[in-house]
Design an enzyme around this catalytic site. Sequence first.
Site, mmCIF file in Angstrom:
data_model
loop_
_atom_site.group_PDB
_atom_site.id
_atom_site.type_symbol
_atom_site.label_atom_id
_atom_site.label_comp_id
_atom_site.label_asym_id
_atom_site.label_seq_id
_atom_site.Cartn_x
_atom_site.Cartn_y
_atom_site.Cartn_z
ATOM 1 N N ARG A 37 0.827 -1.216 -0.055
ATOM 2 C CA ARG A 37 -0.027 0.029 -0.064
ATOM 3 C C ARG A 37 0.770 1.431 -0.029
ATOM 4 O O ARG A 37 0.535 2.192 -0.594
ATOM 5 C CB ARG A 37 -0.949 -0.158 1.180
ATOM 6 C CG ARG A 37 -2.213 -0.485 1.092
ATOM 7 C CD ARG A 37 -2.561 -1.243 2.377
ATOM 8 N NE ARG A 37 -1.630 -2.230 2.849
ATOM 9 C CZ ARG A 37 -1.693 -3.422 2.648
ATOM 10 N NH1 ARG A 37 -2.873 -3.865 1.837
ATOM 11 N NH2 ARG A 37 -0.976 -4.315 3.001
ATOM 12 N N THR A 38 1.725 1.406 0.825
ATOM 13 C CA THR A 38 2.647 2.558 0.966
ATOM 14 C C THR A 38 3.282 3.008 -0.273
ATOM 15 O O THR A 38 3.001 4.008 -0.843
ATOM 16 C CB THR A 38 3.650 2.302 2.099
ATOM 17 O OG1 THR A 38 2.935 1.957 3.254
ATOM 18 C CG2 THR A 38 4.250 3.758 2.353
ATOM 19 N N LYS A 73 25.655 -5.140 -3.962
ATOM 20 C CA LYS A 73 27.119 -4.610 -3.920
ATOM 21 C C LYS A 73 27.664 -4.222 -2.745
ATOM 22 O O LYS A 73 28.894 -3.998 -2.569
ATOM 23 C CB LYS A 73 27.519 -4.067 -5.263
ATOM 24 C CG LYS A 73 26.975 -4.468 -6.342
ATOM 25 C CD LYS A 73 27.224 -3.373 -7.589
ATOM 26 C CE LYS A 73 27.002 -3.912 -8.977
ATOM 27 N NZ LYS A 73 27.195 -2.662 -10.104
ATOM 28 N N ARG A 93 11.732 3.751 2.519
ATOM 29 C CA ARG A 93 11.338 2.980 3.443
ATOM 30 C C ARG A 93 12.459 2.243 3.878
ATOM 31 O O ARG A 93 13.264 1.477 3.051
ATOM 32 C CB ARG A 93 10.034 1.983 3.165
ATOM 33 C CG ARG A 93 9.871 0.582 4.255
ATOM 34 C CD ARG A 93 8.822 0.052 3.986
ATOM 35 N NE ARG A 93 7.592 0.615 4.370
ATOM 36 C CZ ARG A 93 6.426 0.209 4.447
ATOM 37 N NH1 ARG A 93 6.154 -0.638 3.934
ATOM 38 N NH2 ARG A 93 5.460 0.957 4.812
ATOM 39 N N HIS A 137 6.179 6.205 11.201
ATOM 40 C CA HIS A 137 5.555 6.149 10.000
ATOM 41 C C HIS A 137 4.446 7.034 9.786
ATOM 42 O O HIS A 137 3.356 7.207 9.731
ATOM 43 C CB HIS A 137 4.726 4.790 10.042
ATOM 44 C CG HIS A 137 4.535 4.222 8.552
ATOM 45 N ND1 HIS A 137 4.576 5.076 7.272
ATOM 46 C CD2 HIS A 137 3.977 3.134 8.064
ATOM 47 C CE1 HIS A 137 4.177 4.428 6.391
ATOM 48 N NE2 HIS A 137 3.798 3.106 6.520
#
Length: 306
Positions: free
Chosen positions: A53-54, A83, A104, A132
């Site tokens: 959703r985010t 890497k 995120r 959040h």
Amino acid sequence: MAFKNKDIVSINDLSKSDIIHVLEVARKLEQKPRLHLLDGKLMASLFFEPSTRTRLSFETAMQRLGGRVIGFADPNVSSYGGKGESLSDTIRMVERYADVIVMRHPNDGAARLAADIARIPVINAGDGANQHPTQTMLDLYAIKKSQGKIHNLSIGMLGDLKYGRTVHSLAIALSLFDCRLFFISPDSLAMPQDIKDDLRNKGITHTEHLKVEEVLSKLDILYATRIQKERFPDAAEYEKVKRAYVLTKELFTRAKPNLKILHPLPRINEISTDVDETKHALYFEQAACGVPVRQALIALVLGRLK
Ligand code: NCD
């Protein structure tokens, strides 16, 4: 505050009037979409942790206003995951490509680090078990839409209050709106002490409970959360609490008629699917609120709206 060029890292950075302003801008955008508002702007969407959703609502928000998106949904395809490039170097590159970064990351504090490095706005889409803030704004938007107000409500938060970043940001935000808070969790997953201290200092009434039945009949909002399996240092501890709460339809026969159940989603087993058909279920509408709220935030930090 003036939002232009600001980072959105923690809900603590926003005043009550800032939050109300974002919700108002979102409401206007929802009523009257502005298809070219973000023409020519590019958002970098950096997801170092899983998301549905985010990420998708941020990308929808941008694209529906005429903006474009670059980024990754899986860090293993980036040099960071593949890497061993540092987060700081990753941000130093991306800030030269895009106009705004949405990120995120699994580490608490990663968004603050990125924001300190980048000269373009950074929006925190969740940092570890910490914060959040954009979820909180869409939660408040959904609360306002369903109850007609945010002030003076009785709000229960249930589930993993220790590792759940959504409830950390939400509890802090609600402390600005004179709500009564009820924290329902196993002892081992209680709301962190620093947040409870903050509420106490602000004079916000909050109580702690093991069972939802103790408080259900008083609530206007029940905010359920997933037990955050990936944040447990010990798998055996997760096993002990993974079915701590399973909300079923019968439970809500004792609820106030206006009670709405919110959940940031994904749900695992906290809300049984028979609840979906009740008038109390708001979680899917709540998820839809992510689009106008994130549109408002992006347009504000990019200076396309004031
Ligand atoms: C939440 C998150 O990522 O913190 N999900 C979301 O953003 N809607 C909640 C969760 O993962 O349990």
